[in-house]
Scaffold this motif. Structure first.
Motif, PDB file in Angstrom:
ATOM      1  N   ALA A 161       0.838  -1.204   0.000  1.00  0.00           N
ATOM      2  CA  ALA A 161       0.000   0.000   0.000  1.00  0.00           C
ATOM      3  C   ALA A 161       0.878   1.261   0.000  1.00  0.00           C
ATOM      4  CB  ALA A 161      -0.945   0.000   1.194  1.00  0.00           C
ATOM      5  N   GLU A 162       1.885   1.269   0.853  1.00  0.00           N
ATOM      6  CA  GLU A 162       2.790   2.414   0.918  1.00  0.00           C
ATOM      7  C   GLU A 162       3.578   2.548  -0.387  1.00  0.00           C
ATOM      8  OE1 GLU A 162       6.166   4.254   3.955  1.00  0.00           O
ATOM      9  OE2 GLU A 162       5.353   2.260   4.344  1.00  0.00           O
ATOM     10  N   ALA A 163       4.008   1.414  -0.946  1.00  0.00           N
ATOM     11  CA  ALA A 163       4.740   1.425  -2.215  1.00  0.00           C
ATOM     12  C   ALA A 163       3.874   2.007  -3.326  1.00  0.00           C
ATOM     13  CB  ALA A 163       5.194   0.021  -2.581  1.00  0.00           C
ATOM     14  N   ASP A 164       2.584   1.684  -3.321  1.00  0.00           N
ATOM     15  CA  ASP A 164       1.667   2.182  -4.341  1.00  0.00           C
ATOM     16  C   ASP A 164       1.520   3.705  -4.253  1.00  0.00           C
ATOM     17  OD1 ASP A 164      -0.209   1.802  -6.507  1.00  0.00           O
ATOM     18  OD2 ASP A 164      -1.795   2.207  -5.052  1.00  0.00           O
ATOM     19  N   VAL A 165       1.361   4.210  -3.040  1.00  0.00           N
ATOM     20  CA  VAL A 165       1.229   5.667  -2.853  1.00  0.00           C
ATOM     21  C   VAL A 165       2.486   6.379  -3.347  1.00  0.00           C
ATOM     22  CG1 VAL A 165       1.072   7.504  -1.115  1.00  0.00           C
ATOM     23  CG2 VAL A 165      -0.414   5.493  -0.958  1.00  0.00           C
ATOM     24  N   VAL A 166       3.652   5.855  -2.997  1.00  0.00           N
ATOM     25  CA  VAL A 166       4.920   6.480  -3.407  1.00  0.00           C
ATOM     26  C   VAL A 166       5.096   6.391  -4.922  1.00  0.00           C
ATOM     27  CG1 VAL A 166       7.435   6.347  -3.217  1.00  0.00           C
ATOM     28  CG2 VAL A 166       6.015   6.120  -1.177  1.00  0.00           C
ATOM     29  N   ALA A 167       4.743   5.228  -5.504  1.00  0.00           N
ATOM     30  CA  ALA A 167       4.879   5.053  -6.959  1.00  0.00           C
ATOM     31  C   ALA A 167       3.989   6.040  -7.701  1.00  0.00           C
ATOM     32  CB  ALA A 167       4.539   3.628  -7.354  1.00  0.00           C
ATOM     33  N   ARG A 168       2.777   6.210  -7.235  1.00  0.00           N
ATOM     34  CA  ARG A 168       1.870   7.180  -7.881  1.00  0.00           C
ATOM     35  C   ARG A 168       2.426   8.594  -7.755  1.00  0.00           C
ATOM     36  NH1 ARG A 168      -3.254   4.810  -8.934  1.00  0.00           N
ATOM     37  NH2 ARG A 168      -3.416   2.758  -7.934  1.00  0.00           N
ATOM     38  N   GLY A 169       3.034   8.878  -6.613  1.00  0.00           N
ATOM     39  CA  GLY A 169       3.650  10.192  -6.417  1.00  0.00           C
ATOM     40  C   GLY A 169       4.790  10.439  -7.383  1.00  0.00           C
ATOM     41  N   SER A 170       5.507   9.379  -7.740  1.00  0.00           N
ATOM     42  CA  SER A 170       6.628   9.553  -8.677  1.00  0.00           C
ATOM     43  C   SER A 170       6.131   9.985 -10.046  1.00  0.00           C
ATOM     44  CB  SER A 170       7.459   8.268  -8.784  1.00  0.00           C
ATOM     45  OG  SER A 170       6.767   7.272  -9.506  1.00  0.00           O
ATOM     46  N   LEU A 171       4.895   9.629 -10.380  1.00  0.00           N
ATOM     47  CA  LEU A 171       4.348   9.992 -11.687  1.00  0.00           C
ATOM     48  C   LEU A 171       3.915  11.452 -11.749  1.00  0.00           C
ATOM     49  CD1 LEU A 171       2.265   6.786 -12.456  1.00  0.00           C
ATOM     50  CD2 LEU A 171       4.616   7.326 -13.106  1.00  0.00           C
ATOM     51  N   ALA A 172       3.832  12.106 -10.595  1.00  0.00           N
ATOM     52  CA  ALA A 172       3.439  13.512 -10.553  1.00  0.00           C
ATOM     53  C   ALA A 172       4.623  14.453 -10.758  1.00  0.00           C
ATOM     54  CB  ALA A 172       2.766  13.814  -9.210  1.00  0.00           C
ATOM     55  N   SER A 173       5.810  13.908 -10.838  1.00  0.00           N
ATOM     56  CA  SER A 173       7.007  14.735 -11.029  1.00  0.00           C
ATOM     57  C   SER A 173       6.994  15.364 -12.417  1.00  0.00           C
ATOM     58  CB  SER A 173       8.263  13.883 -10.856  1.00  0.00           C
ATOM     59  OG  SER A 173       8.321  13.371  -9.553  1.00  0.00           O
ATOM     60  N   PRO A 174       7.647  16.522 -12.552  1.00  0.00           N
ATOM     61  CA  PRO A 174       7.654  17.204 -13.846  1.00  0.00           C
ATOM     62  C   PRO A 174       8.318  16.392 -14.965  1.00  0.00           C
ATOM     63  CG  PRO A 174       8.643  18.595 -12.131  1.00  0.00           C
ATOM     64  CD  PRO A 174       8.339  17.276 -11.519  1.00  0.00           C
ATOM     65  N   SER A 175       9.360  15.649 -14.636  1.00  0.00           N
ATOM     66  CA  SER A 175      10.068  14.844 -15.622  1.00  0.00           C
ATOM     67  C   SER A 175      10.080  13.406 -15.119  1.00  0.00           C
ATOM     68  CB  SER A 175      11.501  15.367 -15.782  1.00  0.00           C
ATOM     69  OG  SER A 175      12.216  14.533 -16.647  1.00  0.00           O
ATOM     70  N   VAL A 176       9.337  12.549 -15.786  1.00  0.00           N
ATOM     71  CA  VAL A 176       9.163  11.177 -15.314  1.00  0.00           C
ATOM     72  C   VAL A 176       9.898  10.208 -16.240  1.00  0.00           C
ATOM     73  CG1 VAL A 176       7.487   9.393 -14.697  1.00  0.00           C
ATOM     74  CG2 VAL A 176       6.899  11.806 -14.389  1.00  0.00           C
ATOM     75  N   PRO A 177      10.918   9.511 -15.713  1.00  0.00           N
ATOM     76  CA  PRO A 177      11.603   8.516 -16.549  1.00  0.00           C
ATOM     77  C   PRO A 177      10.730   7.272 -16.729  1.00  0.00           C
ATOM     78  CG  PRO A 177      12.507   8.521 -14.329  1.00  0.00           C
ATOM     79  CD  PRO A 177      11.503   9.632 -14.388  1.00  0.00           C
TER      80      PRO A 177
END
Length: 191
Positions: A161-177
Protein backbone atom coordinates in the motif's frame (compact mmCIF):
# COMPACT_ATOMS: atom_id res chain seq x y z
CA UNK A 1 45.06 27.86 -27.04
CA UNK A 2 42.05 27.04 -24.90
CA UNK A 3 41.93 26.96 -21.12
CA UNK A 4 41.48 23.82 -19.05
CA UNK A 5 37.94 24.92 -18.17
CA UNK A 6 37.11 25.45 -21.85
CA UNK A 7 38.44 21.99 -22.67
CA UNK A 8 36.25 20.41 -19.98
CA UNK A 9 33.22 22.43 -21.10
CA UNK A 10 33.70 21.24 -24.68
CA UNK A 11 34.15 17.62 -23.57
CA UNK A 12 31.04 17.78 -21.36
CA UNK A 13 29.02 19.11 -24.31
CA UNK A 14 30.29 16.30 -26.53
CA UNK A 15 29.37 13.70 -23.92
CA UNK A 16 25.91 15.19 -23.54
CA UNK A 17 25.31 14.66 -27.25
CA UNK A 18 26.57 11.07 -27.17
CA UNK A 19 29.94 11.79 -28.76
CA UNK A 20 31.97 9.94 -26.15
CA UNK A 21 34.94 9.19 -28.39
CA UNK A 22 35.51 12.87 -29.07
CA UNK A 23 35.06 13.73 -25.39
CA UNK A 24 37.52 10.99 -24.43
CA UNK A 25 40.05 12.44 -26.86
CA UNK A 26 39.81 15.79 -25.09
CA UNK A 27 40.21 14.16 -21.66
CA UNK A 28 43.29 12.35 -22.96
CA UNK A 29 44.66 15.67 -24.23
CA UNK A 30 44.11 17.16 -20.78
CA UNK A 31 46.05 14.25 -19.27
CA UNK A 32 48.84 14.77 -21.81
CA UNK A 33 49.27 18.29 -20.43
CA UNK A 34 48.42 17.51 -16.79
CA UNK A 35 49.15 13.76 -16.40
CA UNK A 36 47.53 13.32 -13.02
CA UNK A 37 44.40 15.47 -13.36
CA UNK A 38 41.81 13.59 -11.25
CA UNK A 39 38.84 15.14 -13.07
CA UNK A 40 40.04 13.97 -16.47
CA UNK A 41 40.81 10.52 -15.03
CA UNK A 42 37.29 10.37 -13.54
CA UNK A 43 35.66 11.31 -16.83
CA UNK A 44 37.70 8.73 -18.77
CA UNK A 45 36.82 6.12 -16.15
CA UNK A 46 33.13 6.96 -16.51
CA UNK A 47 33.41 6.52 -20.28
CA UNK A 48 35.29 3.24 -19.84
CA UNK A 49 32.62 2.01 -17.43
CA UNK A 50 29.74 3.08 -19.69
CA UNK A 51 31.35 1.14 -22.53
CA UNK A 52 31.83 -1.99 -20.43
CA UNK A 53 35.54 -1.61 -19.68
CA UNK A 54 35.25 -2.17 -15.94
CA UNK A 55 38.86 -2.95 -15.04
CA UNK A 56 40.40 0.06 -16.84
CA UNK A 57 37.73 2.23 -15.20
CA UNK A 58 38.66 0.89 -11.78
CA UNK A 59 42.37 1.43 -12.38
CA UNK A 60 41.81 5.07 -13.39
CA UNK A 61 39.58 5.71 -10.38
CA UNK A 62 42.11 4.29 -7.92
CA UNK A 63 44.78 6.59 -9.33
CA UNK A 64 42.38 9.56 -9.37
CA UNK A 65 41.55 8.94 -5.70
CA UNK A 66 45.20 8.81 -4.76
CA UNK A 67 45.90 12.10 -6.54
CA UNK A 68 42.82 13.78 -5.06
CA UNK A 69 43.83 12.68 -1.55
CA UNK A 70 47.42 13.88 -1.92
CA UNK A 71 46.27 17.26 -3.21
CA UNK A 72 43.36 17.66 -0.79
CA UNK A 73 40.86 17.82 -3.67
CA UNK A 74 37.18 16.84 -3.52
CA UNK A 75 36.76 13.13 -4.18
CA UNK A 76 33.05 12.46 -3.68
CA UNK A 77 32.30 11.83 -7.36
CA UNK A 78 35.35 9.60 -7.67
CA UNK A 79 34.20 7.50 -4.70
CA UNK A 80 30.70 7.32 -6.20
CA UNK A 81 32.04 6.11 -9.54
CA UNK A 82 34.28 3.60 -7.77
CA UNK A 83 31.29 2.27 -5.82
CA UNK A 84 29.41 1.69 -9.05
CA UNK A 85 32.43 0.00 -10.63
CA UNK A 86 33.03 -2.24 -7.60
CA UNK A 87 29.35 -3.22 -7.60
CA UNK A 88 29.64 -4.15 -11.28
CA UNK A 89 32.75 -6.19 -10.43
CA UNK A 90 30.60 -8.00 -7.85
CA UNK A 91 32.81 -6.94 -4.96
CA UNK A 92 30.18 -5.86 -2.42
CA UNK A 93 32.66 -5.14 0.36
CA UNK A 94 34.70 -2.77 -1.81
CA UNK A 95 31.52 -1.22 -3.23
CA UNK A 96 30.17 -0.58 0.26
CA UNK A 97 33.41 1.11 1.33
CA UNK A 98 33.37 3.34 -1.76
CA UNK A 99 29.69 4.24 -1.39
CA UNK A 100 30.18 4.96 2.32
CA UNK A 101 32.95 7.44 1.46
CA UNK A 102 30.80 9.01 -1.28
CA UNK A 103 27.86 9.47 1.10
CA UNK A 104 30.12 10.79 3.85
CA UNK A 105 31.52 13.42 1.48
CA UNK A 106 28.14 14.33 -0.05
CA UNK A 107 25.42 13.28 2.41
CA UNK A 108 22.73 15.34 0.68
CA UNK A 109 23.58 14.50 -2.93
CA UNK A 110 20.55 12.85 -4.55
CA UNK A 111 22.58 11.03 -7.21
CA UNK A 112 24.88 9.55 -4.57
CA UNK A 113 22.00 8.48 -2.33
CA UNK A 114 20.14 6.84 -5.21
CA UNK A 115 23.25 4.98 -6.40
CA UNK A 116 24.00 3.74 -2.89
CA UNK A 117 20.37 2.71 -2.45
CA UNK A 118 20.38 0.76 -5.72
CA UNK A 119 23.50 -1.05 -4.60
CA UNK A 120 21.82 -1.90 -1.29
CA UNK A 121 18.80 -3.22 -3.19
CA UNK A 122 21.08 -5.53 -5.19
CA UNK A 123 22.46 -6.77 -1.90
CA UNK A 124 18.89 -7.35 -0.66
CA UNK A 125 19.35 -4.83 2.13
CA UNK A 126 15.94 -3.33 1.49
CA UNK A 127 15.47 -1.38 4.73
CA UNK A 128 18.87 0.31 4.33
CA UNK A 129 18.03 1.08 0.69
CA UNK A 130 14.71 2.55 1.81
CA UNK A 131 16.61 4.88 4.12
CA UNK A 132 18.84 6.10 1.25
CA UNK A 133 15.87 6.69 -1.02
CA UNK A 134 13.93 8.52 1.71
CA UNK A 135 16.91 10.81 2.22
CA UNK A 136 17.04 11.41 -1.54
CA UNK A 137 13.34 12.30 -1.59
CA UNK A 138 13.87 14.68 1.33
CA UNK A 139 16.58 16.44 -0.66
CA UNK A 140 14.56 16.56 -3.89
CA UNK A 141 10.87 15.84 -3.42
CA UNK A 142 10.35 16.17 -7.18
CA UNK A 143 12.80 13.41 -8.07
CA UNK A 144 10.81 10.71 -9.83
CA UNK A 145 13.88 8.45 -9.73
CA UNK A 146 14.17 8.74 -5.94
CA UNK A 147 10.45 8.08 -5.48
CA UNK A 148 10.38 5.14 -7.91
CA UNK A 149 13.33 3.52 -6.17
CA UNK A 150 11.75 4.16 -2.76
CA UNK A 151 8.63 2.43 -4.03
CA UNK A 152 10.68 -0.61 -5.07
CA UNK A 153 12.37 -0.74 -1.67
CA UNK A 154 8.97 -0.69 0.04
CA UNK A 155 7.63 -3.35 -2.32
CA UNK A 156 10.64 -5.55 -1.58
CA UNK A 157 9.57 -5.38 2.06
CA UNK A 158 5.98 -6.36 1.15
CA UNK A 159 4.69 -2.88 2.06
CA UNK A 160 2.45 -2.74 -0.99
CA UNK A 161 0.00 0.00 0.00
CA UNK A 162 2.79 2.41 0.92
CA UNK A 163 4.74 1.43 -2.21
CA UNK A 164 1.67 2.18 -4.34
CA UNK A 165 1.23 5.67 -2.85
CA UNK A 166 4.92 6.48 -3.41
CA UNK A 167 4.88 5.05 -6.96
CA UNK A 168 1.87 7.18 -7.88
CA UNK A 169 3.65 10.19 -6.42
CA UNK A 170 6.63 9.55 -8.68
CA UNK A 171 4.35 9.99 -11.69
CA UNK A 172 3.44 13.51 -10.55
CA UNK A 173 7.01 14.74 -11.03
CA UNK A 174 7.65 17.20 -13.85
CA UNK A 175 10.07 14.84 -15.62
CA UNK A 176 9.16 11.18 -15.31
CA UNK A 177 11.60 8.52 -16.55
CA UNK A 178 10.23 5.31 -18.07
CA UNK A 179 11.53 3.45 -15.01
CA UNK A 180 8.97 5.27 -12.82
CA UNK A 181 6.10 4.12 -15.03
CA UNK A 182 7.36 0.54 -14.89
CA UNK A 183 7.60 0.67 -11.10
CA UNK A 184 4.13 2.18 -10.77
CA UNK A 185 2.65 -0.53 -13.00
CA UNK A 186 4.46 -3.32 -11.12
CA UNK A 187 3.37 -2.04 -7.71
CA UNK A 188 -0.22 -1.44 -8.88
CA UNK A 189 -0.44 -5.06 -10.07
CA UNK A 190 0.88 -6.36 -6.75
CA UNK A 191 -1.15 -4.18 -4.40
Amino acid sequence: MITLQQAFTRAFALEATGRRDEAAAIYRQILAVTPDHPGAMLKLAEIDFAEGRVEPARERLVVALDVARRRGLPAGRIWLALGEVEAARRDPAAAEVAFAHAVELAPDDVRTLIAHGRFLMQERRHAAAESCFRRAVLQDSGSAAARANLSLALAAQQRWAEADVVARGSLASPSVPAHAFQVAAYVALKS
